[in-house]
Design an enzyme around this catalytic site. Structure first.
Site, PDB file in Angstrom:
ATOM      1  N   SER A   1       0.787  -1.240   0.000  1.00 24.03           N
ATOM      2  CA  SER A   1       0.000   0.000   0.000  1.00 24.03           C
ATOM      3  C   SER A   1       0.813   1.281   0.000  1.00 24.03           C
ATOM      4  CB  SER A   1      -0.909   0.033   1.230  1.00 24.03           C
ATOM      5  OG  SER A   1      -2.172  -0.434   0.892  1.00 24.03           O
TER       6      SER A   1
ATOM      7  N   LYS B   1       0.599   3.466  -2.891  1.00 26.08           N
ATOM      8  CA  LYS B   1      -0.548   4.365  -3.078  1.00 26.08           C
ATOM      9  C   LYS B   1      -0.114   5.830  -2.973  1.00 26.08           C
ATOM     10  CE  LYS B   1      -3.772   0.837  -1.483  1.00 26.08           C
ATOM     11  NZ  LYS B   1      -4.384   0.141  -0.368  1.00 26.08           N
TER      12      LYS B   1
ATOM     13  N   TYR C   1      -2.647  -1.590 -10.551  1.00 30.37           N
ATOM     14  CA  TYR C   1      -2.644  -1.446  -9.089  1.00 30.37           C
ATOM     15  C   TYR C   1      -1.754  -2.505  -8.429  1.00 30.37           C
ATOM     16  CZ  TYR C   1      -4.406  -2.069  -4.324  1.00 30.37           C
ATOM     17  OH  TYR C   1      -4.487  -2.230  -2.971  1.00 30.37           O
TER      18      TYR C   1
ATOM     19  N   TYR D   1      -4.460   3.360   7.816  1.00 27.42           N
ATOM     20  CA  TYR D   1      -5.789   2.749   7.766  1.00 27.42           C
ATOM     21  C   TYR D   1      -6.681   3.266   8.888  1.00 27.42           C
ATOM     22  CZ  TYR D   1      -3.001  -0.464   4.973  1.00 27.42           C
ATOM     23  OH  TYR D   1      -2.149  -0.997   4.081  1.00 27.42           O
TER      24      TYR D   1
ATOM     25  N   VAL E   1       0.830  -3.872   3.754  1.00 24.55           N
ATOM     26  CA  VAL E   1       0.699  -5.191   4.377  1.00 24.55           C
ATOM     27  C   VAL E   1       1.929  -6.084   4.159  1.00 24.55           C
ATOM     28  CG1 VAL E   1      -1.836  -5.221   4.421  1.00 24.55           C
ATOM     29  CG2 VAL E   1      -0.621  -6.170   2.438  1.00 24.55           C
TER      30      VAL E   1
HETATM   31  N1  GLU Z   1      -1.896  -5.354  -2.436  1.00 24.14           N
HETATM   32  C1  GLU Z   1      -2.588  -5.251  -1.189  1.00 24.14           C
HETATM   33  C2  GLU Z   1      -4.067  -5.352  -1.403  1.00 24.14           C
HETATM   34  O1  GLU Z   1      -4.572  -4.757  -2.284  1.00 24.14           O
HETATM   35  C3  GLU Z   1      -2.216  -3.940  -0.553  1.00 24.14           C
HETATM   36  C4  GLU Z   1      -2.915  -3.720   0.736  1.00 24.14           C
HETATM   37  C5  GLU Z   1      -2.101  -2.973   1.757  1.00 24.14           C
HETATM   38  O2  GLU Z   1      -0.878  -2.960   1.744  1.00 24.14           O
HETATM   39  O3  GLU Z   1      -2.757  -2.391   2.609  1.00 24.14           O
HETATM   40  O4  GLU Z   1      -4.770  -6.020  -0.722  1.00 24.14           O
END
Ligand code: GLU
Length: 308
Positions: free
Chosen positions: A61, A64, A185, A237, A255
């Site tokens: 993530s 992002k 993504y 989060y 994650v």
């Molecule tokens: N590739 C993971 C997903 O889309 C990233 C989630 C994350 O790192 O929070 O579930």
């Protein structure tokens, strides 16, 4: 500095058994959850590190932040925030509840729904190859590559993100097909970084988007300001509020166990600790950051901040 990092990691390592790796992506489930490393990159470009700071892991993530920054650079503020909000969701990162029931667009670009919407737009604007090159530049790390195993592992277990993408499509938010949007993504999520790469990226953001070695501007000031604010409010989060109170440093977790932290005008910090709490944040990594924040007065509202 070296002593502070060593103490923080050694103490926090005691917490790694309390969490779990992100086994919903099988490749991430295989990582040793006792790993813990930290790297700090200060304004003069000096790196300090302790623990497993050179091990490669997937950015997940944290990508992002890069995608949002590039979207803001290429599409502008209004177009980017036309279809994704800037409010904390209070829900888990992969939730689709609010998107389905109470809103016509994702709450923010740091949760999966928001990031898939951004990825869908970016996929028409910029190639993955260029995103990879720009990521290397931002992280000051030429060795960043796509981790094919992690990519295929996630693509083979993509049902939930696919559900999110179809919901976005049904609301007219996607600019590309579900398949193209998810491919972009997940490729961005599967870039292999180290705690040191994240520290380098953190320093670029701490330096208002300027590369500390070349002096070249990589991101506009307003983009950096926007990205750091969204990291502070939404980057951890549904644990973002507590983390902001306790640590007070704009951060983004993934994650894969990474945390990117930006101490404005002072340093970038990168963490690797794949044992996660129930919200998906590195359990020991957060403890390292709590200790560094207290010891070095990193909280953005701390007074008597020492000069480094
Ligand atoms: N590739 C993971 C997903 O889309 C990233 C989630 C994350 O790192 O929070 O579930």
């Amino acid at each position: 500095m070296n002593e502070i990092l060593k103490h923080a990691v050694e103490e926090a390592r005691k917490m790694t058994h309390l969490g779990k790796t992100a086994s919903y992506i099988p490749e991430l489930g295989r990582v040793n959850k006792e790993y813990l490393g930290v790297c700090v990159c200060t304004g003069d470009g000096q790196y300090y590190q302790y623990g497993n700071a050179d091990i490669r892991f997937t950015i997940q993530s944290i990508s992002k932040v890069i995608s949002l920054a590039v979207a803001l650079e290429r599409c502008g503020f209004d177009k980017t925030f036309d279809r994704v909000g800037m409010e904390p969701s209070g829900d888990s990162f992969d939730s689709l509840v609010k998107l389905d029931l109470t809103s016509d667009y994702p709450s923010n670009p740091m949760i999966n729904s928001g990031a898939i919407a951004v990825a869908s737009h970016l996929a028409s604007e910029v190639s993955f190859e260029r995103m990879l090159q720009f990521t290397r530049l931002l992280c000051m790390d030429e060795a960043i590559e796509l981790n094919e195993r992690a990519y295929h592992s996630e693509m083979g277990h993509i049902s939930r993100n696919k559900a999110i993408a179809y919901l976005l499509e049904s609301k007219g938010i996607l600019e590309n097909t579900v398949e193209e949007s998810l491919k972009f993504y997940v490729r961005m999520c599967s870039l292999n970084v180290t705690a040191a790469s994240l520290a380098g990226f953190g320093l670029v953001l701490a330096s208002d988007g300027i590369h500390p070695v070349t002096g070249k501007r990589l991101l506009h000031s307003r983009v950096v300001q926007t990205v750091k604010t969204i990291m502070l409010t939404c980057g951890m989060y549904d644990g973002s509020g507590k983390f902001a109170v306790e640590v007070g440093v704009p951060s983004k977790s993934g994650v894969g166990g990474g945390i990117l932290s930006v101490v404005d005008k002072r340093m970038g910090i990168g963490i690797f600790g794949p044992s996660l709490d129930e919200k998906g944040n590195s359990i020991a990594g957060q403890q390292v950051l709590r200790e560094l924040s207290a010891k070095m007065k990193l909280h953005m509202f701390a007074d008597n901040v020492p000069e480094f």
